[in-house]
Design an enzyme around this catalytic site. Structure first.
Site, PDB file in Angstrom:
ATOM      1  N   LYS A  85      26.670  46.807  39.887  1.00  0.00           N
ATOM      2  CA  LYS A  85      27.500  45.781  40.520  1.00  0.00           C
ATOM      3  C   LYS A  85      27.285  45.743  42.031  1.00  0.00           C
ATOM      4  CE  LYS A  85      29.070  45.245  36.426  1.00  0.00           C
ATOM      5  NZ  LYS A  85      28.299  44.331  35.568  1.00  0.00           N
ATOM      6  N   GLU A 113      36.874  45.505  46.136  1.00  0.00           N
ATOM      7  CA  GLU A 113      36.861  44.051  46.306  1.00  0.00           C
ATOM      8  C   GLU A 113      38.261  43.588  46.703  1.00  0.00           C
ATOM      9  OE1 GLU A 113      33.622  42.214  43.146  1.00  0.00           O
ATOM     10  OE2 GLU A 113      35.744  41.918  42.802  1.00  0.00           O
ATOM     11  N   HIS A 172      41.823  42.466  30.717  1.00  0.00           N
ATOM     12  CA  HIS A 172      40.580  42.100  31.414  1.00  0.00           C
ATOM     13  C   HIS A 172      39.479  41.643  30.464  1.00  0.00           C
ATOM     14  CE1 HIS A 172      42.386  43.725  35.018  1.00  0.00           C
ATOM     15  NE2 HIS A 172      42.534  44.900  34.437  1.00  0.00           N
ATOM     16  N   ARG A 196      22.450  38.871  29.004  1.00  0.00           N
ATOM     17  CA  ARG A 196      22.366  38.802  27.536  1.00  0.00           C
ATOM     18  C   ARG A 196      23.025  37.507  27.071  1.00  0.00           C
ATOM     19  NH1 ARG A 196      27.693  39.484  26.787  1.00  0.00           N
ATOM     20  NH2 ARG A 196      28.771  41.013  28.059  1.00  0.00           N
TER      21      ARG A 196
END
Length: 499
Positions: A116, A200, A235, A292
């Site tokens: 990430k 973040e 989530h 994917r």
């Protein structure tokens, strides 16, 4: 073109891929664990070979054994589906080294976008907007406190190697940071073997908007529009739709161009998804790339008329994309619901067991991607998704109404499901008005978790009529209709007559 493809997966996605192989005149090979030996994907494939074992580690994550089976049976290419080995760069590389084709992106792209933090750095270098925060993993609590003060609370701690909400913590105040940092690192290590986390800025009530991209090996990349995936529990997405009600043509073009830029930056080819967060002011930020096929790809297929698995196979075989961006069109509206064996009223905990009765919904505008049959077991060893129900309509209102009708028609017994919860979401005024965000469930908790008396009554009736040998409290009829008790008697009567 390939003559034989091995599908390295199970359940609905394995069956979905095998169906496209048949459409293309390609022989299909299934692999299966011990408890999946009677699953539909095994019975439907042209050939099927056991991996042994019960757990994922013993079966669908055995890349070495999957490649060995492929080589023994003259397979030319391996499709990984989603989950398991689909985003494992080492497996993609091993497939290539064995002289086979991996139907997916190159391992270098998987590796790059799998981190990430590395992905965030790459996006900033290519002017793709990212959420304010760190580009590198946090090395100490002191550094975390300094960053949090700079960007302002609340913040999110996220696993560098992760996804699916694992290793994620929301921090509102400085005094919460130390415990959250330790918890996120511990969970990240357990889930991904990598304890590093980054920071973040937390966006208030954002929408989750993702763009489907297709890229060939000749430098051609197109986007196929967006999917709105804001309805999430823990989530994880449970309802997805295309198109989003909030995107203007101008914003769609901006986000689509950013998605293509992101894919080009990492040397991508095959199908992939660029995920963005959209704030209340219409600003969008890169979230991550899924290298994917997505679970929710059917909604894109229904509004574009494309078969994305077929596109994946053609790209892997070296074909150029037949579609150009300027000719991309979208028709109507599509909604997907993920049907899970889970107890929504118990924090969505899995509800394993045997499906004792199954009568799927049908009718105009309804598609179901399923990998189970009556008598199959929903096991604790794998994801508890039963199937995906997708509704298409000429507009959003028709798509919602068709989905509601399909969920009410759907009959399944033996396990707890989330059908009732999905119905309550779809019928909620805020959902119908398109007022969505990733915090939708928390915002409307009082409305969405009401006790469902109709289900409780149906449960008791079914047990009374002896349709299952299991204790009454573990049995549930998933068909929902929100009508008086007489209709539940009809459900049970239908089940009795069907035996």
């Amino acid at each position: 073109m390939f003559k034989k493809i091995l599908v390295a997966n199970r359940g609905e996605i394995a069956l979905r891929i095998i169906r496209t192989c048949k459409d293309m005149g390609i022989q299909s090979v299934a692999v299966y664990s011990e408890i999946d030996r009677k699953s539909p994907h095994v019975l439907f494939a042209d050939e099927a070979y056991p991996l042994g074992g019960v757990t994922s580690t013993e079966s669908y994550l055995r890349g070495d054994k999957i490649i060995e089976i492929a080589l023994q049976h003259d397979v030319q290419a391996i499709h990984p589906g989603y989950g398991f080995l689909s985003e494992n760069a080492d497996f993609a590389r091993a497939v290539r080294q064995a002289g086979l084709i991996f139907i997916g992106p190159p391992p270098e792209a998987i590796e790059l976008m799998g981190s990430k933090t590395a992905a965030r750095i790459l996006m900033r270098e290519h002017d793709v907007p990212t959420i304010p925060g760190t580009l590198e993993p946090i090395t100490s609590e002191r550094e975390a406190l300094k960053v949090a003060e700079e960007i302002g609370y609340p913040i999110l701690l996220k696993a560098s190697a992760g996804g699916g909400g694992k290793g994620m913590r929301l921090v509102h105040r400085a005094e919460e940071l130390a415990d959250a940092l330790q918890g996120a690192a511990r969970e990240a290590q357990s889930a991904f073997g990598d304890a590093s986390v980054y920071i973040e800025k937390y966006l208030e009530k954002p929408r989750h908007i993702e763009f489907q991209i297709l890229a060939d090996q000749h430098g051609n990349i197109v986007h196929l529009g967006e999917r709105e995936c804001s309805i999430q529990r823990r989530h994880q997405k449970i309802i997805e739709e295309a198109p989003s009600v909030v995107l203007t043509p101008e914003l769609r073009q901006q986000m689509g161009e950013a998605a293509i830029k992101a894919a080009r930056a990492c040397g991508y080819h095959n199908a992939g998804t660029i995920e963005f967060m959209l704030d209340k002011d219409g600003r969008f930020y890169f979230l991550e790339m899924n290298t994917r096929l997505q679970v929710e790809h059917p909604v894109t297929e229904l509004v574009t008329g494309l078969d994305l698995v077929q596109e994946q196979i053609l790209v892997a075989a070296g074909k150029k994309l037949a579609i150009q961006q300027s000719y991309t069109s979208f028709y109507g509206h599509a909604i997907e619901c993920r049907l899970y064996a889970e107890d929504a009223d118990n924090n969505f905990s899995p509800s394993p067991g045997t499906i004792t009765f199954l009568r799927p919904a049908m009718g105009p505008g309804i598609r179901e991607d399923s990998g189970v049959a009556e008598g199959n077991e929903i096991s604790l060893y794998y994801d508890p998704m039963i199937s995906k129900l997708i509704a298409w309509g000429a507009n959003r209102e028709q798509a919602i109404n068709r989905m509601i009708r399909a969920l009410k028609e759907y009959q399944l017994a033996g396990i707890k499901t989330n059908f009732g919860f999905l119905l309550r979401v779809l019928q909620h005024p805020a959902f119908k008005a398109g007022q969505l965000s990733t915090t939708f469930i928390d915002q409307h908790r009082e409305d969405l978790f009401k006790e469902d008396l109709a289900e409780t009554e149906a449960l008791a009736l079914a047990a009374l009529l002896g349709h299952v040998k299991r204790p009454a409290k573990s049995f549930k009829i998933a068909q929902q209709n929100n009508k008086p008790a007489t209709s539940q008697w009809k459900i049970v009567g239908r089940m009795k007559n069907a035996r």
